[in-house]
Structure formats: C-alpha cells, structure tokens
Design a protein around this motif. Structure first.
Motif, mmCIF file in Angstrom:
data_model
loop_
_atom_site.group_PDB
_atom_site.id
_atom_site.type_symbol
_atom_site.label_atom_id
_atom_site.label_comp_id
_atom_site.label_asym_id
_atom_site.label_seq_id
_atom_site.Cartn_x
_atom_site.Cartn_y
_atom_site.Cartn_z
ATOM 1 N N ASP A 56 21.916 106.851 103.047
ATOM 2 C CA ASP A 56 23.327 106.615 102.742
ATOM 3 C C ASP A 56 23.475 105.791 101.466
ATOM 4 O O ASP A 56 24.352 106.058 100.632
ATOM 5 C CB ASP A 56 24.002 105.911 103.914
ATOM 6 N N ILE A 57 22.624 104.779 101.299
ATOM 7 C CA ILE A 57 22.652 103.959 100.082
ATOM 8 C C ILE A 57 22.409 104.820 98.852
ATOM 9 O O ILE A 57 23.141 104.732 97.849
ATOM 10 C CB ILE A 57 21.587 102.849 100.172
ATOM 11 N N VAL A 58 21.377 105.635 98.908
ATOM 12 C CA VAL A 58 21.042 106.504 97.772
ATOM 13 C C VAL A 58 22.183 107.470 97.492
ATOM 14 O O VAL A 58 22.536 107.731 96.328
ATOM 15 C CB VAL A 58 19.730 107.263 98.055
ATOM 16 N N VAL A 107 6.364 104.139 92.094
ATOM 17 C CA VAL A 107 7.822 104.291 91.960
ATOM 18 C C VAL A 107 8.427 103.308 90.962
ATOM 19 O O VAL A 107 9.644 103.148 90.907
ATOM 20 C CB VAL A 107 8.517 104.126 93.332
ATOM 21 N N ALA A 108 7.586 102.661 90.166
ATOM 22 C CA ALA A 108 8.042 101.571 89.286
ATOM 23 C C ALA A 108 9.124 101.994 88.305
ATOM 24 O O ALA A 108 9.902 101.156 87.833
ATOM 25 C CB ALA A 108 6.852 100.997 88.525
ATOM 26 N N GLU A 109 9.222 103.269 88.023
ATOM 27 C CA GLU A 109 10.232 103.755 87.085
ATOM 28 C C GLU A 109 11.653 103.549 87.606
ATOM 29 O O GLU A 109 12.590 103.370 86.818
ATOM 30 C CB GLU A 109 9.997 105.247 86.810
ATOM 31 N N THR A 110 11.793 103.536 88.933
ATOM 32 C CA THR A 110 13.133 103.457 89.519
ATOM 33 C C THR A 110 13.346 102.266 90.452
ATOM 34 O O THR A 110 14.455 101.742 90.552
ATOM 35 C CB THR A 110 13.454 104.734 90.319
ATOM 36 N N HIS A 119 13.117 107.376 95.453
ATOM 37 C CA HIS A 119 12.659 107.467 94.059
ATOM 38 C C HIS A 119 12.947 108.842 93.465
ATOM 39 O O HIS A 119 13.410 108.949 92.320
ATOM 40 C CB HIS A 119 11.160 107.169 94.011
ATOM 41 N N GLU A 120 12.687 109.878 94.225
ATOM 42 C CA GLU A 120 12.873 111.243 93.718
ATOM 43 C C GLU A 120 14.324 111.501 93.327
ATOM 44 O O GLU A 120 14.606 112.172 92.322
ATOM 45 C CB GLU A 120 12.415 112.255 94.770
ATOM 46 N N VAL A 121 15.252 110.976 94.110
ATOM 47 C CA VAL A 121 16.676 111.159 93.796
ATOM 48 C C VAL A 121 17.102 110.243 92.656
ATOM 49 O O VAL A 121 17.751 110.669 91.692
ATOM 50 C CB VAL A 121 17.542 110.901 95.043
#
Length: 361
Positions: free
Chosen positions: A286-288, A84-87, A344-346
């Motif tokens: 909720d954070i996302v 998930v390092a991209e995000t 990560h996906e979102v």
C-alpha cells in the motif's frame, strides 16, 4: 534524638556501573564504523531534506536477544542493502530496550542473560560490541531511545533513533531527542493521536537543559541545541491502522498546520498490521502504491523481521529457537527479501521523477 530513615527506603542496593568513557575505551569506535555512521546520518538527513530521492527503511528484529543470530541477520541485510541501494537505504533495527505496559523482559541491556539477573553492566558492553560489529559490516543501525543515559554509552554507533508510542509524551524523552546526533522518528501514541507526536517534534526542535551524565559518569547539566530532523512515524493505534492514503493525508495536513516538514515514516508492524506479521507485506504494498500514485510525503518505512517467522515465549536460552523473536512477531527472512525487492522494482521507476511535499527549512 529520634532517627528517621528518609532516603532509599525501597532501594535494595547501589551497584557500580562502568562509565561511558570506560566502556568506549574497552570498545573504541573504529574508522570503518565511524564512516558507516557518518555516511548514513548524512544520507538520512538528505532524504528528510528532499535532496536525496530515495526512501529509507528500518528493518530488523523487534528486539536483539541473541547477538549471534542478530549478526547472521545483519550479514544478510547488508547484502540486500547493497542490492537495493539505488532506491532504498536499509538501516538495521537494533533495539536493546523494550518499554513495558506492566512487567516483562525489558531488553538486552537490562537483562542480557534472559534470567532476571539484570546485569546491566554486561548488557551495556555487549550492546556496544554488537553495534560495533553491525557498523563494521557497513550497515547502519537504528534503535529506540528509552533510557536517557544510554546514548552516552552507544550513541556514536546509531544512525537513526525512534521515540516510541509509550514515551512520545514524556518530557524526558523530548529533551533527550533534542540533543541526539541522529534524525529522530516520533511515533504517534498508542491511542492513535498525532497531536502528541507533533508536539514532541516541535519540542525536540528547541533548546533544552536537563540533568544527565557526561562521559566520565559525572552528573551534568546537559544543554542541547535542538534537533531539526524530527519527523512523524505512523504506527496505527486506537484500534485501527493509519497507513492508508486518507490517514497519510490527514497527517500531512497536521504537520503543515504545525509548520513542520511533511516527512512521514510508516511502520508496517504494530497496530498497522494488528501485530500479525503476515499483514506487513500488505502494508508495504500500500505504501509503494501511494508513492506510485503521487504521494510526496512518505520518506521511509519500518519492518519487523528476523531469520524465522513469528515469535516465541521467553525460556532458558538453550531452549530458544534460533533466530526467532522473543518479543513481537516478525516476518521471516525470505518474506523480508521479497518485500524489499518488490518495493525496489517498483520504486526504481518512480523515485527519479518523484516530487516531494517539502523539506526541512
């Protein structure tokens, strides 16, 4: 002549403790570990400055009590971090000290054998060895600064530091934070007050002088430069969570009024989840959602997570369930993977265009 005993009347013994230099000589910083720490600190400050659009996440057990299980967890977290390092920049939660309201196990450094033998000398060596092993994996570590002498022993292996809700009002901890080499997250107090944490951030950003020790173990006057990377951690309190959008907006306003950058980390555990681990995924969702809807102040989050779900009472080591917390309850590894991957996906579609509220000036 009448003799009076006026000193150390409640002291049972003074026992020798290895100096920071002695422990560092026995367990020296390696090139691999140094690279991990330096890179992570640079990344975290860039996130706080707003030049790196990613979030950071402090994820791991409530406390370390079994180094073997802790390293098993670290290996899994490192693999997920690469994924998930991209995000999201994952930092392992490596807490060795536990503040207590009254009494209880005070952490791995204080009592590494879990038997009230209080072999702090052994605990400090093993704590440094564990941090070395985690950083050798290429995974940065975060911890809570509780004992003001501790950072002299292992501060070179820490990439992010928390000042907890019980110590955020302490002058000693604000002074210590002003000299730490890491970004420092200050939690709101247990009653939910933001003012105490904001005052702590302001205090730690200034120069201080206080008594401490140097690497040789000598008492020294410690003179600090001030830490410009203090930021707010919302962990709930006073009988209610404070991760919701209204609470976050109020925190932004309070930071702006204090002329501080609007950098907010949200703790998915503690009062924000009513200490029920099954609520932590809901907090993260909720954070996302807030970030997806335009929030520009949330820079990271915290998750209490271990190999197994829940927690267990402190028992003799041989009777403990492997990979299960002996302090606060945690989500298990499968839940952790789902939480982080879903975020990560979102976020991979949101963060590249995200506008931040402000940065460290």
């Amino acid at each position: 002549m009448i003799q009076f005993l006026l000193e150390n009347t409640n002291i049972e013994a003074f026992e020798p403790m290895p100096t920071p230099a002695e422990i560092k000589t026995a367990l020296p910083l390696t090139e691999r570990a140094a690279t991990t720490v330096a890179t992570a600190r640079q990344t975290l400050t860039a996130i706080l400055d707003g030049t790196d659009r990613r979030l950071f996440a402090v994820v791991g057990p409530c406390s370390i009590h079994d180094p073997e299980a802790g390293l098993d967890y670290a290996r899994k977290l490192k693999a997920l971090a690469d994924e998930v390092a991209e995000t999201i920049v994952l930092v392992m939660r490596v807490y060795f000290e536990k503040p207590r309201t009254s009494v209880g196990w005070k952490g791995f450094i204080n009592d590494p054998f879990l038997d009230d033998s209080f072999r702090i000398d052994v605990g400090m060596k093993r704590a440094r060895a564990f941090l070395l092993a985690v950083n050798e994996l290429g995974l940065p570590a975060a911890t809570e600064a509780l004992d003001p002498i501790g950072p002299q022993y292992y501060g070179d292996l820490v990439s992010w530091t928390a000042i907890g809700a019980r110590t955020v009002e302490s002058q000693t901890h604000r002074e210590m934070a002003s000299g730490l080499s890491t970004p420092v997250g200050f939690k709101n107090s247990t009653d939910g007050s933001l003012e105490v944490a904001i005052n702590a951030i302001l205090s730690a950003s200034h120069r201080h002088a206080f008594l401490g020790i140097d690497e040789s173990g000598r008492t020294a006057i410690v003179r600090t430069k001030g830490n410009r990377y203090g930021h707010l951690v919302l962990r709930g309190g006073g009988g209610r969570p404070n991760y919701d959008s209204v609470s976050v907006s109020l925190a932004e306003q309070a930071l702006t009024k204090a002329r501080l950058p609007a950098n907010i980390v949200i703790d998915c555990s503690h009062a924000n989840s009513w200490k029920k681990p099954e609520y932590q995924p809901l907090v993260l969702k909720d954070i996302v959602h807030q970030i997806r809807e335009g929030n520009g102040s949330i820079v990271g989050f915290m998750v209490e997570s271990f190999l197994e779900a829940g927690n267990q009472p402190l028992r003799p080591r041989e009777a403990l369930k492997y990979g299960c917390s002996i302090t606060d309850p945690c989500v298990d590894w499968a839940t952790t993977e789902t939480m982080i991957r879903s975020a990560h996906e979102v976020l991979q579609h949101v963060l590249p265009e995200r506008k931040r509220n402000g940065s460290v000036s």
